[in-house]
Design a protein around this motif. Structure first.
Motif, short mmCIF file in Angstrom:
data_model
loop_
_atom_site.label_atom_id
_atom_site.label_comp_id
_atom_site.label_asym_id
_atom_site.label_seq_id
_atom_site.Cartn_x
_atom_site.Cartn_y
_atom_site.Cartn_z
N GLU A 174 0.65 -1.28 0.08
CA GLU A 174 -0.03 -0.01 0.02
C GLU A 174 0.86 1.22 -0.06
O GLU A 174 0.73 2.04 -0.88
CB GLU A 174 -0.89 0.06 1.32
CG GLU A 174 -2.22 -0.95 0.85
CD GLU A 174 -3.25 -0.30 -0.09
OE1 GLU A 174 -3.66 0.68 0.17
OE2 GLU A 174 -3.66 -1.20 -0.77
N LEU A 231 -5.63 3.44 6.14
CA LEU A 231 -4.13 2.94 6.07
C LEU A 231 -3.22 3.27 7.30
O LEU A 231 -2.55 2.35 7.75
CB LEU A 231 -3.51 3.70 4.99
CG LEU A 231 -2.15 3.62 4.69
CD1 LEU A 231 -1.79 1.97 4.49
CD2 LEU A 231 -1.37 4.36 3.34
N LEU A 287 -7.28 -4.49 4.40
CA LEU A 287 -7.27 -3.79 3.06
C LEU A 287 -8.34 -4.10 1.99
O LEU A 287 -8.91 -3.18 1.15
CB LEU A 287 -5.66 -3.87 2.61
CG LEU A 287 -4.87 -3.29 3.41
CD1 LEU A 287 -3.22 -3.37 2.85
CD2 LEU A 287 -5.02 -1.66 3.47
#
Length: 269
Positions: A59, A153, A264
């Motif tokens: 990510e 995140l 995620l």
């Protein structure tokens, strides 16, 4: 480049502060726990390491490439994000070389706990606090900017760093508490080190805010990815292995990756 609002800034700072304060939890384990569970800590450290490596490579590194691509195009953007990633590894490796990051054992019979020369042990505690504080600055910057990009995140990354901060608190608290027998001073020493993370976030953002652009964001995220991977491989996983008495390290590592991956996937829905 994401739109930055006051709410984003407050959220990012709050999450960074919370992660830093977990350093104080390490002092509690030293002062109040007679039988800390090394195997559980081993699993937790490996879990944090797996989560940090996974989110960094899947990510954060990707966010770096996306930002650079806006400025340089896809091919050159990937090359720039790779350079930033390697620069992050080099930077944290240099910090680690200049200011080694010590970690205390959980063994209450360790000589550091039995040392009669309290002044010597106090100096060990001071050196540990200074070293860990130096390492906490880039961690705070990483948490802050990741959360600024996306809470989905930043929060898992902050959780991983929070677990990582517990043994750092132990590293500071063990010699300080033995030398002073003062719970107040022990907690304050851990608190001061933990607050380096939000301080690093504030200083980093203040310096970079006037120059925020896709290139700056790409650089920051590439460097963050490199720093997080280095910390996981150099600190979390070796520490997890030291405390383990079986397969806790690999179970924690794969569990951390799996939980981060699932979170995620759910976020992308």
């Amino acid at each position: 480049m994401p739109e930055i609002t006051s709410a984003n800034l407050i959220t990012a700072f709050g999450i960074t502060l919370a992660a830093g304060l977990f350093t104080v939890l390490g002092s509690g384990l030293v002062m109040f726990s007679k039988t800390p569970n090394p195997r559980l800590l081993s699993f937790g450290l490996a879990f944090a390491g797996g989560a940090m490596v996974y989110v960094s490579l899947t990510e954060i590194f990707g966010k770096s490439g996306e930002a650079f691509a806006k400025a340089y195009g896809e091919a050159d953007g990937f090359a720039a994000s790779t350079a930033a990633f390697l620069a992050g590894i080099a930077a944290i490796a240099l910090i680690d070389r200049l200011v080694p990051n010590p970690h205390e054992t959980l063994d209450a019979q360790d000589p550091a706990f039995q040392e009669n020369r309290r002044q010597h042990v106090a100096r060990i505690g001071m050196m540990a606090a200074l070293a860990i504080t130096a390492h906490n600055f880039p961690e705070g910057l990483a948490t802050f900017f990741a959360t600024l990009e996306s809470s989905a995140l930043g929060m898992p990354l902050a959780f991983a760093i929070a677990i990582h901060n517990i043994p750092e608190g132990i590293s500071i608290a063990a010699p300080v508490y033995f030398a002073t027998r003062s719970r107040k001073l022990t907690v304050l020493a851990c608190l001061a080190s933990g607050l380096a993370e939000p301080l690093g976030a504030v200083l980093g953002y203040t310096l970079l805010q006037p120059f925020l652009s896709p290139v700056v964001f790409g650089s920051v995220f590439g460097i963050i990815a490199g720093v997080m991977v280095f910390l996981a491989l150099d600190e979390l996983l070796p520490a997890a292995k030291r405390y383990s008495d079986g397969h806790e390290t690999v179970y924690g590592l794969t569990s951390g990756m799996a939980v981060m991956a699932l979170s995620l996937v759910l976020f992308h829905f």
